[in-house]
Each structure stands twice: as structure tokens, then as C-alpha cells.
Motif scaffolding. Structure first.
Motif, mmCIF file in Angstrom:
data_model
loop_
_atom_site.group_PDB
_atom_site.id
_atom_site.type_symbol
_atom_site.label_atom_id
_atom_site.label_comp_id
_atom_site.label_asym_id
_atom_site.label_seq_id
_atom_site.Cartn_x
_atom_site.Cartn_y
_atom_site.Cartn_z
ATOM 1 N N GLY A 87 -0.144 3.682 -1.627
ATOM 2 C CA GLY A 87 -1.407 3.191 -1.095
ATOM 3 C C GLY A 87 -1.557 1.688 -1.284
ATOM 4 O O GLY A 87 -0.690 1.022 -1.845
ATOM 5 N N PRO A 88 -2.667 1.148 -0.802
ATOM 6 C CA PRO A 88 -2.858 -0.307 -0.852
ATOM 7 C C PRO A 88 -3.016 -0.811 -2.285
ATOM 8 O O PRO A 88 -3.403 -0.060 -3.180
ATOM 9 C CB PRO A 88 -4.133 -0.523 -0.046
ATOM 10 C CG PRO A 88 -4.851 0.777 -0.114
ATOM 11 C CD PRO A 88 -3.797 1.840 -0.213
ATOM 12 N N CYS A 132 -4.041 6.522 6.635
ATOM 13 C CA CYS A 132 -5.299 5.928 7.063
ATOM 14 C C CYS A 132 -5.747 4.916 6.011
ATOM 15 O O CYS A 132 -5.207 4.865 4.911
ATOM 16 C CB CYS A 132 -6.356 6.986 7.339
ATOM 17 S SG CYS A 132 -6.682 8.107 6.000
ATOM 18 N N ALA A 133 -6.716 4.134 6.374
ATOM 19 C CA ALA A 133 -7.166 3.007 5.562
ATOM 20 C C ALA A 133 -7.434 3.407 4.114
ATOM 21 O O ALA A 133 -8.149 4.363 3.851
ATOM 22 C CB ALA A 133 -8.414 2.408 6.180
ATOM 23 N N LEU A 168 -5.456 4.699 1.906
ATOM 24 C CA LEU A 168 -4.682 5.808 1.361
ATOM 25 C C LEU A 168 -3.191 5.524 1.500
ATOM 26 O O LEU A 168 -2.795 4.604 2.209
ATOM 27 C CB LEU A 168 -5.039 7.101 2.098
ATOM 28 C CG LEU A 168 -6.481 7.561 1.941
ATOM 29 C CD1 LEU A 168 -6.744 8.774 2.816
ATOM 30 C CD2 LEU A 168 -6.804 7.867 0.492
ATOM 31 N N PRO A 169 -2.352 6.332 0.839
ATOM 32 C CA PRO A 169 -0.905 6.149 1.001
ATOM 33 C C PRO A 169 -0.481 6.230 2.464
ATOM 34 O O PRO A 169 -1.114 6.906 3.269
ATOM 35 C CB PRO A 169 -0.310 7.309 0.197
ATOM 36 C CG PRO A 169 -1.346 7.606 -0.837
ATOM 37 C CD PRO A 169 -2.656 7.379 -0.134
ATOM 38 N N VAL A 170 0.595 5.518 2.779
ATOM 39 C CA VAL A 170 1.164 5.506 4.126
ATOM 40 C C VAL A 170 2.555 6.108 4.054
ATOM 41 O O VAL A 170 3.321 5.824 3.133
ATOM 42 C CB VAL A 170 1.228 4.067 4.686
ATOM 43 C CG1 VAL A 170 2.008 4.009 5.991
ATOM 44 C CG2 VAL A 170 -0.178 3.516 4.879
ATOM 45 N N THR A 171 2.879 6.952 5.032
ATOM 46 C CA THR A 171 4.203 7.551 5.152
ATOM 47 C C THR A 171 4.864 7.000 6.400
ATOM 48 O O THR A 171 4.278 7.040 7.476
ATOM 49 C CB THR A 171 4.103 9.080 5.255
ATOM 50 O OG1 THR A 171 3.496 9.577 4.051
ATOM 51 C CG2 THR A 171 5.463 9.719 5.442
ATOM 52 N N PHE A 193 -1.131 -1.840 8.166
ATOM 53 C CA PHE A 193 -0.398 -0.670 8.580
ATOM 54 C C PHE A 193 0.971 -1.117 9.063
ATOM 55 O O PHE A 193 1.139 -2.260 9.488
ATOM 56 C CB PHE A 193 -1.141 0.085 9.679
ATOM 57 C CG PHE A 193 -2.425 0.690 9.196
ATOM 58 C CD1 PHE A 193 -2.414 1.719 8.275
ATOM 59 C CD2 PHE A 193 -3.637 0.220 9.648
ATOM 60 C CE1 PHE A 193 -3.583 2.286 7.821
ATOM 61 C CE2 PHE A 193 -4.819 0.780 9.197
ATOM 62 C CZ PHE A 193 -4.797 1.816 8.282
ATOM 63 N N PRO A 194 1.966 -0.231 9.010
ATOM 64 C CA PRO A 194 3.313 -0.614 9.422
ATOM 65 C C PRO A 194 3.350 -1.114 10.865
ATOM 66 O O PRO A 194 2.795 -0.490 11.760
ATOM 67 C CB PRO A 194 4.103 0.688 9.286
ATOM 68 C CG PRO A 194 3.324 1.516 8.334
ATOM 69 C CD PRO A 194 1.894 1.149 8.558
#
Length: 153
Positions: free
Chosen positions: A104-105, A139-140, A142-145, A114-115
Motif C-alpha cells: 500500500g501507499p 484502489c486508493a 490500499l495495496p496494489v497488485t 497507480f501503476p
């Protein structure tokens, strides 16, 4: 994904009931990313009988894994001391997916990131050139996959 206790080694193997899914929890250091990249190289070509095709898949998968881990450590909380990311390989009949989920951020981040593939060719540009498809989910705040897919022979 956040964890309260630091790993004692470069990575921790994650176990899934599906034998076509392999995963690691990787520390934030360059040495840990290099160890995880070598792990990807060893496991990506499993079951491919043609040695040339196996070497090509292993090389591409390990380069993609490096770029995805590097991005997560550079642009998320996964790059903070004692933080981790999750790296996963998932195989289907014709595809190998390389997935990285960050922590996450960073705390206090005022800019949502975001990527995105930049024109200079590094990072996700390199992932795009090595895979036939990549995308991301999250989403904003939260962790990004981020997931890249390679076609298998």
C-alpha cells in the motif's frame, strides 16, 4: 499486505493448495529481491521440456519479477524497513502469471499513484516488452497488485 514481524531470511515461501500457484513474501532489500528473482528463474520454467524455451521463459519471468518488485519497493510502503511484498507465480495450460502485491501507499502520501507505463521504457515499459499483457488491481490507499502474463509453449 503488512506484517508485524520482520522476516529472518530474504523471503518466506507461501503455500497454496493449488500446485500451479507458488508464492513468496519478500523483504524490502536489494539482496532479497535478487534471491526472489533467482527463485522465479528456478520455478518459472518448470514442466517445459524444450531447454531453449525453458531458458527463455525463466529469463523473461525473472526480469518481469525484478521490475515489478523494484516498482513496489520504490513506490509503496513495501520499500520501508521491515516491510514486504508478495510475489506469486501462477501457471495455467498456456500462461504463466507473475504477480506482485505491495504493502500500500507510504504513510502520509498526499499523491495517489497507480501503476502506469512511462515512455522511457524502464519499469512497466520493460514489463510490457517482456510480457504479452500486464494489468493492475487496487484502489486508493490500499495495496496494489500488478500482474504480467507470459505465453507458455
Amino acid at each position: 499486505m503488512r506484517h508485524d514481524r520482520p522476516l529472518s531470511s530474504a523471503y518466506q515461501v507461501l503455500h497454496y493448495p493449488d500446485p500451479d500457484k507458488l508464492g513468496l513474501r519478500v523483504r524490502h532489500t536489494v539482496a532479497a529481491r535478487a534471491a526472489a528473482q533467482n527463485w522465479v528463474r528456478r520455478h518459472a520454467a518448470r514442466g517445459i521440456s524444450n531447454p531453449m524455451a525453458a531458458a527463455e521463459i525463466a529469463n523473461r519471468a525473472s526480469l518481469i519479477a525484478w521490475e515489478l518488485m523494484e516498482n513496489a519497493h520504490r513506490h509503496s510502503h513495501s520499500g520501508a524497513p521491515d516491510q514486504t511484498l508478495t510475489l506469486m507465480l501462477e501457471r495455467s495450460r498456456y500462461l504463466l502469471s507473475i504477480t506482485v502485491t505491495d504493502a500500500g501507499p507510504t504513510p502520509g502520501c498526499k499523491r495517489l499513484s497507480f501503476p502506469e507505463q512511462k515512455s522511457h521504457g524502464g519499469g512497466l515499459g520493460r514489463v510490457a516488452s517482456l510480457s504479452f499483457y500486464w494489468d493492475w488491481d487496487g484502489c486508493a490507499g490500499l495495496p496494489v497488485t500488478v500482474k504480467a502474463r507470459i505465453e507458455l509453449p
